[in-house]
Design a protein around this motif. Sequence first.
Motif, PDB file in Angstrom:
ATOM      1  N   TRP A 124       0.815  -1.222   0.000  1.00 34.99           N
ATOM      2  CA  TRP A 124       0.000   0.000   0.000  1.00 34.99           C
ATOM      3  C   TRP A 124       0.843   1.264   0.000  1.00 34.99           C
ATOM      4  N   ILE A 152      -0.742  -1.448  -7.031  1.00 38.39           N
ATOM      5  CA  ILE A 152      -2.145  -1.480  -6.605  1.00 38.39           C
ATOM      6  C   ILE A 152      -2.796  -2.797  -7.013  1.00 38.39           C
ATOM      7  N   LEU A 183      -2.333  -5.634  -4.674  1.00 38.29           N
ATOM      8  CA  LEU A 183      -3.153  -5.653  -3.458  1.00 38.29           C
ATOM      9  C   LEU A 183      -4.384  -6.550  -3.602  1.00 38.29           C
ATOM     10  N   LEU A 184      -4.822  -6.749  -4.826  1.00 42.49           N
ATOM     11  CA  LEU A 184      -6.114  -7.407  -5.082  1.00 42.49           C
ATOM     12  C   LEU A 184      -6.244  -8.793  -4.445  1.00 42.49           C
ATOM     13  N   SER A 206     -12.657  -5.198   0.314  1.00 43.54           N
ATOM     14  CA  SER A 206     -11.276  -4.948  -0.124  1.00 43.54           C
ATOM     15  C   SER A 206     -11.161  -4.990  -1.642  1.00 43.54           C
ATOM     16  N   THR A 224      -9.994  -1.920  -3.992  1.00 41.68           N
ATOM     17  CA  THR A 224      -8.824  -2.065  -4.859  1.00 41.68           C
ATOM     18  C   THR A 224      -9.181  -1.836  -6.327  1.00 41.68           C
ATOM     19  N   TRP A 255      -9.506   1.753  -6.986  1.00 34.49           N
ATOM     20  CA  TRP A 255      -8.180   2.380  -7.026  1.00 34.49           C
ATOM     21  C   TRP A 255      -7.471   2.069  -8.346  1.00 34.49           C
ATOM     22  N   SER A 277      -5.848   6.551  -1.398  1.00 35.00           N
ATOM     23  CA  SER A 277      -5.006   5.609  -0.670  1.00 35.00           C
ATOM     24  C   SER A 277      -5.288   5.673   0.836  1.00 35.00           C
ATOM     25  N   TYR A 285      -8.616   4.057   1.461  1.00 33.34           N
ATOM     26  CA  TYR A 285      -8.468   2.602   1.353  1.00 33.34           C
ATOM     27  C   TYR A 285      -8.025   2.023   2.697  1.00 33.34           C
TER      28      TYR A 285
END
Length: 302
Positions: A192, A233, A236-237, A255, A259, A262, A286, A289
């Motif tokens: 992140w 980014i 992060l998924l 989440s 994501t 984003w 961010s 998030y």
Amino acid sequence: MEERVVLSNKGVGNILQFLTDVKYLLKGKVLVANVLPVFTAYWLSLYFAGERFRDHISLFLLTMIGSTLVISGALIINNWYEVDLDRKMVRTQKRPTVTGHFSMRAVLWAGIMTTILGLVTMLATTLEATVYSLLGWFVYVVLYTFWSKRKYTLNTVIGSISGAFTPLIGWAAVQPADHIVPIVLFAILFIWQVPHTMAVAIKRFDDYQAASVPMLPVVAGMDTAIRQNLLYIICLLPIPFFLFHLFGPILVIVSSLLTVGWIFLAAKGFSTKNLEKWAQMNLIYSLNYLVWLSFTMILLTV
């Protein structure tokens, strides 16, 4: 009578100026963004240990005060060391190290003493939490501030390691951090922070260029920075899926939505005509998030 009013107003003004200087010295938003994962992980650690929050108020206070002091110490020393860079950057002109409101000697000692006091306070929790606090401080101050920031574009990644220790601190104050939850939180915080910092670097490109700080947009160009931002980014998924068996589908859904949103925002960087505005939107996103992901995990364990 008028003289007393003037003196009183001057006194209030001095206090407000002092508090403002402290806020800039501690990089207010950065401090909050680092303390939030400590609280989140502490709360989750109590939940998975089968303990009640109200039975551990003193431990909570020690953990939050100690970690906040250690993080603050690192930020203060960072400001002390980087005063030459801050003088060249528009966004840092209000820091007391630049304005001269605080002496450099006072700032250095404040950073050292705050760090020591924080580590001593953390020792009243657990040794493991104290070690994580020290490691986070060491990476940020020594490996990031003193060594890599002025030399390598990888300074962003190195700095991200420091911030990723924060959930380990909160968790380890209650029980050992050899658990999937703090490990996943470490991974999320590490990834992140790269796009979060990249948004700052793109938004403040002129500042970093003027100060000759080798941030990725300055060294490799905007296209490369935007591409790297998007890739991190995307990484992060899948990570929250490792917590599906503990939190259920709600966390994964929230989440994933955060994501994906984003990702779409980050992809617009390739076509936007106003990179500064786009970077500011990414920066705000961010932070949202992190807040919403933490809030969701806490709600699911209330």
